[in-house]
Write an enzyme that holds these catalytic residues in place. Sequence first.
Site, PDB file in Angstrom:
ATOM      1  N   ARG A 180       0.908  -8.798   1.785  1.00  0.00           N
ATOM      2  CA  ARG A 180       1.408  -7.857   0.786  1.00  0.00           C
ATOM      3  C   ARG A 180       2.603  -8.542   0.134  1.00  0.00           C
ATOM      4  O   ARG A 180       3.536  -8.958   0.829  1.00  0.00           O
ATOM      5  CB  ARG A 180       1.822  -6.552   1.490  1.00  0.00           C
ATOM      6  CG  ARG A 180       2.557  -5.549   0.624  1.00  0.00           C
ATOM      7  CD  ARG A 180       1.631  -4.975  -0.431  1.00  0.00           C
ATOM      8  NE  ARG A 180       2.171  -3.812  -1.068  1.00  0.00           N
ATOM      9  CZ  ARG A 180       3.077  -3.813  -2.035  1.00  0.00           C
ATOM     10  NH1 ARG A 180       3.593  -4.934  -2.469  1.00  0.00           N
ATOM     11  NH2 ARG A 180       3.468  -2.688  -2.576  1.00  0.00           N
TER      12      ARG A 180
ATOM     13  N   GLU B 107      -2.120   0.843  -8.880  1.00  0.00           N
ATOM     14  CA  GLU B 107      -3.311   0.964  -8.042  1.00  0.00           C
ATOM     15  C   GLU B 107      -4.547   0.559  -8.849  1.00  0.00           C
ATOM     16  O   GLU B 107      -4.536   0.606 -10.083  1.00  0.00           O
ATOM     17  CB  GLU B 107      -3.469   2.404  -7.545  1.00  0.00           C
ATOM     18  CG  GLU B 107      -2.332   2.859  -6.644  1.00  0.00           C
ATOM     19  CD  GLU B 107      -2.249   2.070  -5.349  1.00  0.00           C
ATOM     20  OE1 GLU B 107      -3.285   1.832  -4.707  1.00  0.00           O
ATOM     21  OE2 GLU B 107      -1.134   1.678  -4.977  1.00  0.00           O
TER      22      GLU B 107
ATOM     23  N   ARG C  85       0.012  -5.993   7.846  1.00  0.00           N
ATOM     24  CA  ARG C  85      -0.033  -7.047   6.841  1.00  0.00           C
ATOM     25  C   ARG C  85       1.274  -7.836   6.854  1.00  0.00           C
ATOM     26  O   ARG C  85       2.347  -7.261   7.063  1.00  0.00           O
ATOM     27  CB  ARG C  85      -0.207  -6.456   5.432  1.00  0.00           C
ATOM     28  CG  ARG C  85      -1.476  -5.679   5.236  1.00  0.00           C
ATOM     29  CD  ARG C  85      -1.558  -5.080   3.854  1.00  0.00           C
ATOM     30  NE  ARG C  85      -0.487  -4.110   3.641  1.00  0.00           N
ATOM     31  CZ  ARG C  85      -0.420  -3.280   2.595  1.00  0.00           C
ATOM     32  NH1 ARG C  85      -1.353  -3.308   1.663  1.00  0.00           N
ATOM     33  NH2 ARG C  85       0.581  -2.435   2.476  1.00  0.00           N
TER      34      ARG C  85
END
Length: 192
Positions: A31, A39, A73
Amino acid sequence: MAADVLTGKCIGISDGDTVKVLVSGKQVKVRLEGIDCPESHQDYGNKAKQFTAKLIFGKDVTVKVTDTDRYGRAIGRITVNGTDVNLAIVRAGLAWHYKAYSSEKALADAETAARRARIGLWSHPHPIPPWDFRKGRKPAPATAQLADAEKGFWLNTSSGVRHNSSCKNYGATKRGRPAAKTEGKACGICGG
């Protein structure tokens, strides 16, 4: 994993700010630190994904891991051929500087410059930050947006200051909305 430097090939792009890197035969989901892209099903979400893919997909990258998020992540800064990918995405107007998690001046300055130039998502009169979009704060219907745009002013809902469309602060506040000339108090710079 924090404070690690990983090198590997970018093998996947989940969205504009999340990628997969193959490091020593193992896939690592990364990330991008300090930024938040729209999004996928939001305005400019696919453009952000395409931009990130064009920059790094299939290329050898370096990831400076700064943390791990609640989803496991790696959070980090990615560079490819000397280019700071996180910064490049913000400069292209395809991400917000994620101020809730980053106070980096370079990212803040890049967002401000992109807003002023009205490039990428900043060309939209009322871009919805992804953190609001994820909470269900979706854009108003097109007719409502048109009516809001015709008002011609931006109200900083934190300070109550109103800016006109030529002001550098128009639409640049963390909390705000389109407004009429009768709402709030006039900006000391533009006279909103």
